[in-house]
Design a protein around this motif. Structure first.
Motif, PDB file in Angstrom:
ATOM      1  N   GLN A  97      52.259  37.573  41.791  1.00 56.84           N
ATOM      2  CA  GLN A  97      53.674  37.261  41.083  1.00 56.84           C
ATOM      3  C   GLN A  97      53.990  37.618  39.859  1.00 56.84           C
ATOM      4  OE1 GLN A  97      56.461  35.130  43.850  1.00 56.84           O
ATOM      5  NE2 GLN A  97      54.366  35.983  45.939  1.00 56.84           N
ATOM      6  N   LEU A  98      53.035  35.961  38.712  1.00 58.27           N
ATOM      7  CA  LEU A  98      53.239  35.632  37.672  1.00 58.27           C
ATOM      8  C   LEU A  98      52.546  37.143  36.387  1.00 58.27           C
ATOM      9  CD1 LEU A  98      52.410  32.385  37.767  1.00 58.27           C
ATOM     10  CD2 LEU A  98      55.074  33.320  37.201  1.00 58.27           C
ATOM     11  N   LYS A  99      51.649  37.457  37.016  1.00 61.89           N
ATOM     12  CA  LYS A  99      51.157  38.474  36.126  1.00 61.89           C
ATOM     13  C   LYS A  99      51.814  39.491  36.090  1.00 61.89           C
ATOM     14  CE  LYS A  99      46.937  39.649  37.161  1.00 61.89           C
ATOM     15  NZ  LYS A  99      45.525  39.852  37.906  1.00 61.89           N
ATOM     16  N   ALA A 100      53.046  40.307  36.850  1.00 65.42           N
ATOM     17  CA  ALA A 100      53.545  40.841  37.330  1.00 65.42           C
ATOM     18  C   ALA A 100      54.666  40.399  36.293  1.00 65.42           C
ATOM     19  CB  ALA A 100      53.706  41.445  39.296  1.00 65.42           C
ATOM     20  N   LYS A 101      55.835  39.867  36.942  1.00 63.91           N
ATOM     21  CA  LYS A 101      56.993  39.367  36.362  1.00 63.91           C
ATOM     22  C   LYS A 101      57.096  39.508  34.748  1.00 63.91           C
ATOM     23  CE  LYS A 101      59.536  35.045  35.984  1.00 63.91           C
ATOM     24  NZ  LYS A 101      59.664  33.843  36.453  1.00 63.91           N
ATOM     25  N   TYR A 102      55.254  39.314  34.265  1.00 66.50           N
ATOM     26  CA  TYR A 102      55.215  38.881  32.642  1.00 66.50           C
ATOM     27  C   TYR A 102      55.119  39.945  32.220  1.00 66.50           C
ATOM     28  CZ  TYR A 102      57.337  34.228  33.297  1.00 66.50           C
ATOM     29  OH  TYR A 102      58.333  33.066  33.334  1.00 66.50           O
ATOM     30  N   ASN A 103      54.162  41.043  32.903  1.00 70.41           N
ATOM     31  CA  ASN A 103      53.065  42.641  32.485  1.00 70.41           C
ATOM     32  C   ASN A 103      52.593  41.493  31.319  1.00 70.41           C
ATOM     33  OD1 ASN A 103      52.888  45.190  32.338  1.00 70.41           O
ATOM     34  ND2 ASN A 103      53.881  45.153  30.410  1.00 70.41           N
ATOM     35  N   LEU A 104      51.283  41.224  32.470  1.00 75.90           N
ATOM     36  CA  LEU A 104      50.507  40.430  32.036  1.00 75.90           C
ATOM     37  C   LEU A 104      48.256  41.097  32.352  1.00 75.90           C
ATOM     38  CD1 LEU A 104      51.153  36.964  31.889  1.00 75.90           C
ATOM     39  CD2 LEU A 104      51.449  38.225  30.089  1.00 75.90           C
ATOM     40  N   SER A 105      47.979  41.276  32.149  1.00 72.14           N
ATOM     41  CA  SER A 105      46.993  41.776  31.953  1.00 72.14           C
ATOM     42  C   SER A 105      45.838  40.285  32.643  1.00 72.14           C
ATOM     43  CB  SER A 105      45.772  42.896  31.209  1.00 72.14           C
ATOM     44  OG  SER A 105      45.461  41.112  30.081  1.00 72.14           O
ATOM     45  N   ARG A 106      44.709  40.734  33.822  1.00 71.49           N
ATOM     46  CA  ARG A 106      44.056  39.422  34.193  1.00 71.49           C
ATOM     47  C   ARG A 106      43.297  38.804  32.744  1.00 71.49           C
ATOM     48  NH1 ARG A 106      38.190  39.272  35.252  1.00 71.49           N
ATOM     49  NH2 ARG A 106      37.840  37.712  36.538  1.00 71.49           N
ATOM     50  N   GLU A 107      42.898  39.263  31.917  1.00 77.53           N
ATOM     51  CA  GLU A 107      42.415  38.245  30.467  1.00 77.53           C
ATOM     52  C   GLU A 107      43.470  37.536  29.932  1.00 77.53           C
ATOM     53  OE1 GLU A 107      41.574  41.947  31.304  1.00 77.53           O
ATOM     54  OE2 GLU A 107      40.261  41.503  31.709  1.00 77.53           O
ATOM     55  N   GLU A 108      44.327  37.818  30.516  1.00 79.96           N
ATOM     56  CA  GLU A 108      45.769  37.032  29.683  1.00 79.96           C
ATOM     57  C   GLU A 108      46.031  35.288  30.203  1.00 79.96           C
ATOM     58  OE1 GLU A 108      47.999  40.384  27.407  1.00 79.96           O
ATOM     59  OE2 GLU A 108      48.877  40.722  29.219  1.00 79.96           O
ATOM     60  N   VAL A 109      45.437  35.495  31.566  1.00 76.83           N
ATOM     61  CA  VAL A 109      46.094  34.694  32.221  1.00 76.83           C
ATOM     62  C   VAL A 109      44.274  33.951  32.393  1.00 76.83           C
ATOM     63  CG1 VAL A 109      46.392  34.375  34.929  1.00 76.83           C
ATOM     64  CG2 VAL A 109      47.394  36.102  33.391  1.00 76.83           C
ATOM     65  N   ALA A 110      44.725  32.858  32.432  1.00 75.21           N
ATOM     66  CA  ALA A 110      43.671  30.969  32.242  1.00 75.21           C
ATOM     67  C   ALA A 110      44.506  30.237  34.013  1.00 75.21           C
ATOM     68  CB  ALA A 110      43.700  30.268  31.839  1.00 75.21           C
ATOM     69  N   PHE A 111      42.862  29.015  34.284  1.00 78.45           N
ATOM     70  CA  PHE A 111      43.402  28.740  35.182  1.00 78.45           C
ATOM     71  C   PHE A 111      42.895  27.984  35.610  1.00 78.45           C
ATOM     72  CE2 PHE A 111      44.188  26.963  39.559  1.00 78.45           C
ATOM     73  CZ  PHE A 111      45.587  26.852  40.244  1.00 78.45           C
ATOM     74  N   ILE A 112      43.331  26.432  35.647  1.00 81.74           N
ATOM     75  CA  ILE A 112      42.092  24.841  35.424  1.00 81.74           C
ATOM     76  C   ILE A 112      43.168  24.295  36.816  1.00 81.74           C
ATOM     77  CG2 ILE A 112      42.295  23.268  33.910  1.00 81.74           C
ATOM     78  CD1 ILE A 112      43.942  24.162  31.799  1.00 81.74           C
ATOM     79  N   GLY A 113      41.491  24.170  37.289  1.00 82.98           N
ATOM     80  CA  GLY A 113      42.065  23.566  38.546  1.00 82.98           C
ATOM     81  C   GLY A 113      41.263  22.679  38.684  1.00 82.98           C
ATOM     82  N   ASP A 114      40.513  21.825  39.667  1.00 78.53           N
ATOM     83  CA  ASP A 114      39.252  21.022  40.255  1.00 78.53           C
ATOM     84  C   ASP A 114      38.909  21.216  41.746  1.00 78.53           C
ATOM     85  OD1 ASP A 114      41.849  20.333  41.835  1.00 78.53           O
ATOM     86  OD2 ASP A 114      40.252  18.486  42.818  1.00 78.53           O
TER      87      ASP A 114
END
Length: 158
Positions: A87-104
């Motif tokens: 949803q966030l990728k669509a909302k901001y028109n971002l490609s996969r490469e433009e998104v990072a996730f930090i988790g544990d």
């Protein structure tokens, strides 16, 4: 060389905190957040990078901290982190490469196919670290988010 990341999605418990949740008879009392992470988030926002909180727990504490840090994308009690990332990728028109996730943990690795960079904190679960694109040198709640921002947004040594 600076990355092309335009959105950082982040888990809370075990990532922005050390994973300890203090609970009293009235419910959750408090969590500890590291100011280094707060500074890193602020610096990323100044660089034009958007920030989103995606967490499986519901906590007023997270809402308060997010407001302090000017994070407007807050998703709590989230059972499907992948759908939120989509949803966030669509909302901001971002490609996969433009998104990072930090988790544990293992509930964070489900987003791997939707993000260009999956980072897991040093003390994250072994299964999560095995599937991560990068394992951070810092433990959750000890400045891991700041390390990520320094390395991948500001292109600095931490």
């Amino acid at each position: 060389m600076k990355s092309c990341i335009k959105l950082i999605c982040c888990d809370v418990d075990g990532t922005m905190t050390d994973g300890t949740i203090y609970v009293g008879s009235e419910g959750e009392l408090f969590k500890g957040f590291n100011v280094k992470d707060g500074m890193g988030i602020g610096l990323a926002l100044q660089e034009g990078v958007k920030f989103a909180i995606i967490t499986g727990r519901e906590s007023e504490i997270v809402s308060i901290r997010s407001k302090e840090l000017n994070i407007t994308e807050i998703y709590q009690d989230c059972s499907n982190k992948t759908e939120i990332v989509k949803q966030l990728k669509a909302k901001y028109n971002l490609s996969r490469e433009e998104v990072a996730f930090i988790g544990d943990d293992v509930n964070d690795i489900v987003v791997k196919d939707e993000v260009g960079l999956l980072a897991i904190v040093r003390d994250g679960h072994n299964k999560a670290k095995a599937l991560a694109d990068v394992v951070l040198e810092t433990e959750g709640g000890r400045g891991a988010v700041r390390e990520f921002v320094d390395r991948f947004i500001l292109d600095e040594d931490n």
